[in-house]
Design a protein around this motif. Structure first.
Motif, PDB file in Angstrom:
ATOM      1  N   CYS A  31     -38.222  -3.611  -5.894  1.00  0.00           N
ATOM      2  CA  CYS A  31     -39.344  -4.316  -5.285  1.00  0.00           C
ATOM      3  C   CYS A  31     -39.108  -4.279  -3.782  1.00  0.00           C
ATOM      4  CB  CYS A  31     -39.427  -5.753  -5.785  1.00  0.00           C
ATOM      5  SG  CYS A  31     -40.696  -6.715  -4.931  1.00  0.00           S
ATOM      6  N   GLU A  32     -40.011  -3.639  -3.057  1.00  0.00           N
ATOM      7  CA  GLU A  32     -39.850  -3.505  -1.612  1.00  0.00           C
ATOM      8  C   GLU A  32     -39.656  -4.859  -0.940  1.00  0.00           C
ATOM      9  OE1 GLU A  32     -42.005  -1.382   2.212  1.00  0.00           O
ATOM     10  OE2 GLU A  32     -43.195  -1.794   0.419  1.00  0.00           O
ATOM     11  N   ARG A  33     -40.417  -5.860  -1.331  1.00  0.00           N
ATOM     12  CA  ARG A  33     -40.304  -7.181  -0.709  1.00  0.00           C
ATOM     13  C   ARG A  33     -38.918  -7.793  -0.932  1.00  0.00           C
ATOM     14  NH1 ARG A  33     -45.920  -9.410  -2.928  1.00  0.00           N
ATOM     15  NH2 ARG A  33     -47.263  -8.267  -1.525  1.00  0.00           N
ATOM     16  N   GLU A  34     -38.421  -7.714  -2.173  1.00  0.00           N
ATOM     17  CA  GLU A  34     -37.121  -8.327  -2.465  1.00  0.00           C
ATOM     18  C   GLU A  34     -35.980  -7.569  -1.791  1.00  0.00           C
ATOM     19  OE1 GLU A  34     -36.283  -9.793  -6.459  1.00  0.00           O
ATOM     20  OE2 GLU A  34     -38.417  -9.520  -6.917  1.00  0.00           O
ATOM     21  N   SER A  36     -36.219  -5.793   0.966  1.00  0.00           N
ATOM     22  CA  SER A  36     -36.366  -6.064   2.394  1.00  0.00           C
ATOM     23  C   SER A  36     -35.845  -7.461   2.743  1.00  0.00           C
ATOM     24  CB  SER A  36     -37.833  -5.928   2.796  1.00  0.00           C
ATOM     25  OG  SER A  36     -37.987  -6.136   4.171  1.00  0.00           O
ATOM     26  N   ALA A  37     -36.113  -8.439   1.892  1.00  0.00           N
ATOM     27  CA  ALA A  37     -35.648  -9.805   2.130  1.00  0.00           C
ATOM     28  C   ALA A  37     -34.120  -9.894   2.166  1.00  0.00           C
ATOM     29  CB  ALA A  37     -36.204 -10.750   1.061  1.00  0.00           C
ATOM     30  N   HIS A  38     -33.442  -8.943   1.510  1.00  0.00           N
ATOM     31  CA  HIS A  38     -31.973  -8.903   1.514  1.00  0.00           C
ATOM     32  C   HIS A  38     -31.431  -7.929   2.564  1.00  0.00           C
ATOM     33  CE1 HIS A  38     -32.561 -10.954  -2.323  1.00  0.00           C
ATOM     34  NE2 HIS A  38     -31.348 -11.435  -2.119  1.00  0.00           N
ATOM     35  N   GLY A  39     -32.333  -7.380   3.389  1.00  0.00           N
ATOM     36  CA  GLY A  39     -31.916  -6.462   4.451  1.00  0.00           C
ATOM     37  C   GLY A  39     -31.530  -5.081   3.931  1.00  0.00           C
ATOM     38  N   THR A  42     -35.576   0.246   1.895  1.00  0.00           N
ATOM     39  CA  THR A  42     -36.743   0.176   1.001  1.00  0.00           C
ATOM     40  C   THR A  42     -37.475   1.501   0.861  1.00  0.00           C
ATOM     41  OG1 THR A  42     -38.192  -0.534   2.800  1.00  0.00           O
ATOM     42  CG2 THR A  42     -37.120  -2.277   1.506  1.00  0.00           C
TER      43      THR A  42
END
Length: 185
Positions: A31-34, A36-39, A42
């Motif tokens: 999941c791109e969002r998840e 990305s949220a962890h740095g 993506t």
């Protein structure tokens, strides 16, 4: 997805969260969002699939130099393997350290391998199949190999390999003379 940091800076074991009922389950493995949220990276440009017939086969330890250094997302989709990563980044707080974990079709864990890491695996079952995404195209001129039993790293493999490719069997010890760019280190 559950993101489990490893002992190595920037590396993760990622566990899909299964949503199921009597029919089976559904789970996201990316999941791109998840991510990305962890740095985490993506964007991936290549998906690779390998099948290894014989248990005890070792593949690795491989990496690519910049500007072609790769981030990998590795999953075992059939059988089982012991996945190993080594932090080669000279300015990393975990430089020279390794981490290994069993990835299997049953546990569905994924290894997130950042730029600047060597990667390899030892098959634990027959017909072990790995699927992995990479964020850089394969560049043979940038490929490097580290000997699987380099004493500098003292990796504790779960068993002694019974099979290696000619290339992997002839791999040298790590050359600490290469200095990763600060953007990777």
């Amino acid at each position: 997805m559950l993101f489990h940091p490893t002992e190595l800076d920037g590396a993760f074991l990622i566990e899909p969260e299964l949503r199921g009922d009597q029919r089976g389950f559904f789970a996201r493995i990316f999941c791109e969002r998840e991510f990305s949220a962890h740095g985490l990276v993506t964007e991936y440009v290549q998906a690779n699939n390998s099948l290894t017939a014989t248990p005890g086969t070792l593949r690795g330890l491989h990496y690519q130099l910049p500007p072609n250094a790769e981030t990998k997302l590795v999953r075992c989709v059939r059988g089982s393997l012991w996945d190993c990563i080594v932090d080669l980044r000279p300015h990393s707080p975990t430089h020279g350290k390794w981490f290994g974990a069993e990835l299997s079709a049953d546990n569905r864990l994924m290894m997130y391998v950042p730029h600047g890491f060597a990667h390899g695996f030892l098959t634990l079952s027959a017909d072990a199949e790995a699927l992995y995404l990479v964020d850089q195209f394969y560049a043979p001129e940038s490929e490097r190999i580290v000997r699987w039993d380099d004493p500098r790293f003292a990796i504790e493999w779960p068993r002694r390999p019974v099979s290696l490719s000619e290339k992997d069997a002839g791999a040298p010890d790590f050359d600490p003379g290469y200095h990763w760019p600060e953007s990777i280190a």
